[in-house]
Write a protein that holds these residues in place. Structure first.
Motif, mmCIF file in Angstrom:
data_model
loop_
_atom_site.group_PDB
_atom_site.id
_atom_site.type_symbol
_atom_site.label_atom_id
_atom_site.label_comp_id
_atom_site.label_asym_id
_atom_site.label_seq_id
_atom_site.Cartn_x
_atom_site.Cartn_y
_atom_site.Cartn_z
ATOM 1 N N ALA A 83 0.882 -1.264 -0.072
ATOM 2 C CA ALA A 83 0.027 -0.038 -0.036
ATOM 3 C C ALA A 83 0.963 1.240 0.144
ATOM 4 N N LYS A 84 2.065 1.269 0.730
ATOM 5 C CA LYS A 84 3.025 2.228 0.565
ATOM 6 C C LYS A 84 3.900 2.346 -0.544
ATOM 7 N N CYS A 85 3.729 1.488 -1.267
ATOM 8 C CA CYS A 85 4.661 1.297 -2.563
ATOM 9 C C CYS A 85 4.987 2.696 -3.384
ATOM 10 N N THR A 86 6.254 2.941 -3.568
ATOM 11 C CA THR A 86 6.579 4.070 -4.009
ATOM 12 C C THR A 86 6.806 3.816 -5.547
ATOM 13 N N PRO A 87 5.972 4.526 -6.273
ATOM 14 C CA PRO A 87 6.035 4.472 -7.788
ATOM 15 C C PRO A 87 7.506 4.866 -8.581
ATOM 16 N N LYS A 88 8.221 3.935 -9.208
ATOM 17 C CA LYS A 88 9.495 4.395 -9.800
ATOM 18 C C LYS A 88 9.812 3.242 -10.781
ATOM 19 N N ILE A 89 10.707 3.655 -11.539
ATOM 20 C CA ILE A 89 11.238 2.754 -12.669
ATOM 21 C C ILE A 89 12.730 2.127 -11.969
ATOM 22 N N GLN A 90 12.507 0.831 -11.542
ATOM 23 C CA GLN A 90 13.774 -0.064 -11.027
ATOM 24 C C GLN A 90 14.445 -0.402 -12.063
ATOM 25 N N VAL A 91 15.668 0.223 -12.230
ATOM 26 C CA VAL A 91 16.549 -0.447 -12.965
ATOM 27 C C VAL A 91 17.398 -1.489 -12.454
ATOM 28 N N LEU A 92 17.517 -2.704 -13.382
ATOM 29 C CA LEU A 92 17.963 -3.923 -12.837
ATOM 30 C C LEU A 92 19.443 -3.937 -13.436
ATOM 31 N N GLY A 93 20.442 -4.788 -12.755
ATOM 32 C CA GLY A 93 21.445 -5.249 -13.000
ATOM 33 C C GLY A 93 21.950 -5.794 -14.480
ATOM 34 N N THR A 94 22.829 -5.729 -15.095
ATOM 35 C CA THR A 94 22.967 -6.222 -16.422
ATOM 36 C C THR A 94 24.337 -7.250 -16.497
ATOM 37 N N LEU A 95 24.468 -7.909 -17.614
ATOM 38 C CA LEU A 95 25.316 -8.745 -18.102
ATOM 39 C C LEU A 95 25.576 -8.377 -19.630
ATOM 40 N N GLY A 96 27.046 -7.949 -19.856
ATOM 41 C CA GLY A 96 27.243 -8.024 -21.214
ATOM 42 C C GLY A 96 26.500 -6.912 -22.137
ATOM 43 N N ASP A 97 26.534 -7.161 -23.248
ATOM 44 C CA ASP A 97 25.896 -6.036 -24.357
ATOM 45 C C ASP A 97 24.665 -5.374 -23.714
ATOM 46 N N GLU A 98 24.500 -4.057 -24.251
ATOM 47 C CA GLU A 98 23.113 -3.326 -23.565
ATOM 48 C C GLU A 98 22.990 -2.349 -24.741
ATOM 49 N N SER A 99 23.211 -2.711 -26.218
ATOM 50 C CA SER A 99 22.847 -2.325 -27.417
ATOM 51 C C SER A 99 21.369 -2.168 -27.488
ATOM 52 N N TYR A 100 20.773 -1.173 -28.091
ATOM 53 C CA TYR A 100 19.546 -1.287 -28.526
ATOM 54 C C TYR A 100 19.368 -0.921 -30.196
ATOM 55 N N VAL A 101 18.618 -2.089 -30.734
ATOM 56 C CA VAL A 101 18.317 -1.857 -32.266
ATOM 57 C C VAL A 101 16.777 -2.216 -32.258
ATOM 58 N N ARG A 102 16.004 -1.322 -32.958
ATOM 59 C CA ARG A 102 14.472 -1.333 -32.765
ATOM 60 C C ARG A 102 14.256 -2.616 -33.718
ATOM 61 N N ASP A 103 13.297 -3.446 -33.041
ATOM 62 C CA ASP A 103 12.543 -4.615 -33.999
ATOM 63 C C ASP A 103 13.617 -5.698 -34.373
ATOM 64 N N MET A 104 14.861 -5.768 -33.500
ATOM 65 C CA MET A 104 15.950 -6.432 -33.366
ATOM 66 C C MET A 104 16.005 -7.480 -32.225
ATOM 67 N N GLN A 105 16.540 -8.560 -32.084
ATOM 68 C CA GLN A 105 16.621 -9.421 -30.975
ATOM 69 C C GLN A 105 17.119 -8.554 -29.841
ATOM 70 N N ARG A 106 16.362 -8.560 -28.757
ATOM 71 C CA ARG A 106 16.408 -7.674 -27.537
ATOM 72 C C ARG A 106 17.573 -8.434 -26.715
ATOM 73 N N SER A 107 18.568 -7.119 -26.526
ATOM 74 C CA SER A 107 19.946 -7.479 -25.564
ATOM 75 C C SER A 107 19.511 -7.649 -24.227
ATOM 76 N N GLN A 108 18.563 -6.989 -23.598
ATOM 77 C CA GLN A 108 18.413 -6.873 -22.197
ATOM 78 C C GLN A 108 16.769 -6.514 -22.118
ATOM 79 N N GLY A 109 16.008 -7.078 -21.037
ATOM 80 C CA GLY A 109 14.758 -7.208 -20.911
ATOM 81 C C GLY A 109 13.981 -8.141 -19.946
ATOM 82 N N VAL A 110 13.164 -7.714 -19.280
ATOM 83 C CA VAL A 110 12.348 -8.391 -18.353
ATOM 84 C C VAL A 110 10.998 -8.931 -19.067
ATOM 85 N N PHE A 111 11.037 -10.323 -19.060
ATOM 86 C CA PHE A 111 9.807 -10.803 -19.864
ATOM 87 C C PHE A 111 8.744 -11.767 -19.047
#
Length: 386
Positions: free
Chosen positions: A44-72
């Motif tokens: 109930a006291k949750c604070t709205p935020k964007i929680q950024v998670l830890g990563t391994l390796g490549d963090e590149s972004y190319v639209r509509d290509m295989q995702r390098s990072q993400g929560v599914f």
């Protein structure tokens, strides 16, 4: 995808146990109920935020290509699963963990997790394209026989049943590492129809997928083609085609009530429209629309019991007026945007939980793609036109 009991539901169950078990165990049960109440108080006291998670390796972004990072998908507690550096990964809180692979050069992703932490993912290695299951902390993954991993689609319910398309052609169900059932093409499907994807299963055993027809009528030369949603009911009833959308129907997820979300699609890499089939599923469904800031939008997932649908708003790839943006729809309300991690940075949503958490990915101010979770997501959502 994930099906779990809410804190309120757990409290009701535990209260029932107090009544049934009597005073001998009442004290312990009361403590358990108090613990559940404490969890609810935190939520109930949750604070709205964007929680950024830890990563391994490549963090590149190319639209509509295989995702390098993400929560599914989102599991119980603070467990999340997905991809990091093009490798299958999971998170406890913000800490990232590798899924152990025997081939260090293999790529893949975890696409679903159930309430007991059983994960299902896809693996692409040297001559290997397979589904796998994995339990956090185990020494190795378990490859699933006759599995098809090219479409990156699979799901698992709380009973441990995994569903996906099989490599031999039809849809299939696996349990404890073995294939236990094949999913037939519905009897009312036309000639030349094949199962092309299996995308979801709920705790009632209802299974969701897609069938594609591609057939030329010998007598007339007419070409029959199209993609239709398919439902294999959990009650053992016959598989059936669902009424399609205006164009090709892509169904992505279903909740415990049988509500289905996905999108209508009519163009290569664009022209998406959100779509919902309300239970009892029988009609062709409807589109609740998208964001006023973007012409196209998808639904990719829905929470188990709270009717929270999430997806991504898009533009034509050759007319990128505004970058992609994560979106949600709570209940029967309007589709709203989720805030970006950085101004002008693309974002996308792929997972929703009953705890009002949304998982996905977002580009930061340095142009790097990060796995993220929007906490108290509905409290953050807004109309981009306002």
């Amino acid at each position: 995808m994930r099906r779990s009991m809410s804190a309120a539901g757990a409290a009701i169950v535990l209260a029932g146990l107090i009544t049934a078990a009597g005073p001998a165990v009442a004290a312990g049960a009361v403590e358990a109920v108090a613990a559940v109440a404490a969890v609810e108080a935190v939520e109930a006291k949750c604070t709205p935020k964007i929680q950024v998670l830890g990563t391994l390796g490549d963090e590149s972004y190319v639209r509509d290509m295989q995702r390098s990072q993400g929560v599914f998908d989102l599991g119980a507690g603070n467990l999340a699963v997905g991809v990091s550096g093009y490798k299958p990964a999971y998170w406890t809180g913000t800490t990232v963990h590798r899924v152990p692979l025997t081939d260090p050069n293999a790529s893949g992703r975890v696409v679903a997790v159930n309430a007991h932490g059983l994960m299902v993912g896809v693996l692409h290695g040297s001559g290997v394209h397979s589904l796998f299951t994995y339990q956090a902390g185990a020494a190795a993954i378990t490859l699933l026989p006759d599995s098809y991993a090219y479409d990156d689609e699979a799901d698992v319910n709380d009973a441990g049943y995994v569903v996906a398309r099989s490599d031999s052609g039809p849809g299939a169900v696996w349990k404890d590492g073995q294939k236990v059932r094949e999913l037939p093409v519905p009897a009312d499907a036309g000639p030349g129809t094949l199962i092309t994807m299996v995308t979801g299963i709920n705790n009632h055993g209802d299974i969701l997928g897609m069938a594609t027809q591609d057939y030329e009528v010998p007598e007339t030369g007419a070409h029959l083609q199209g993609t239709h949603p398919v439902l294999w009911p959990g009650d053992g009833g016959a598989a059936r085609l669902l009424a399609p959308t205006m164009n090709d129907s892509y169904v992505q997820d279903l909740d415990e009530s049988g509500r289905i979300v996905g999108y209508d699609w009519s163009g290569p890499w664009h022209e998406y429209r959100t779509w919902v089939w309300e239970p009892p599923v029988g009609g062709s469904g409807t589109s609740p629309g998208g964001l006023g800031s973007h012409p196209y939008a998808t639904f990719e997932a829905i929470s188990a019991t709270t009717n929270l649908a999430v997806g991504t708003a898009k533009f034509h790839p050759d007319e990128m007026t505004v970058p992609d943006q994560a979106l949600l729809r709570a209940g029967s309300g309007p589709v709203k945007a989720l805030p970006r991690l950085a101004a002008g940075g693309a974002s996308m949503a792929d997972a929703a939980s009953d705890a009002d958490r949304v998982g996905g990915a977002a580009v930061n101010a340095k142009g790097k793609l990060k796995p993220v979770i929007w906490t108290c997501a509905t409290k953050q959502a807004y109309n981009p036109g306002s």
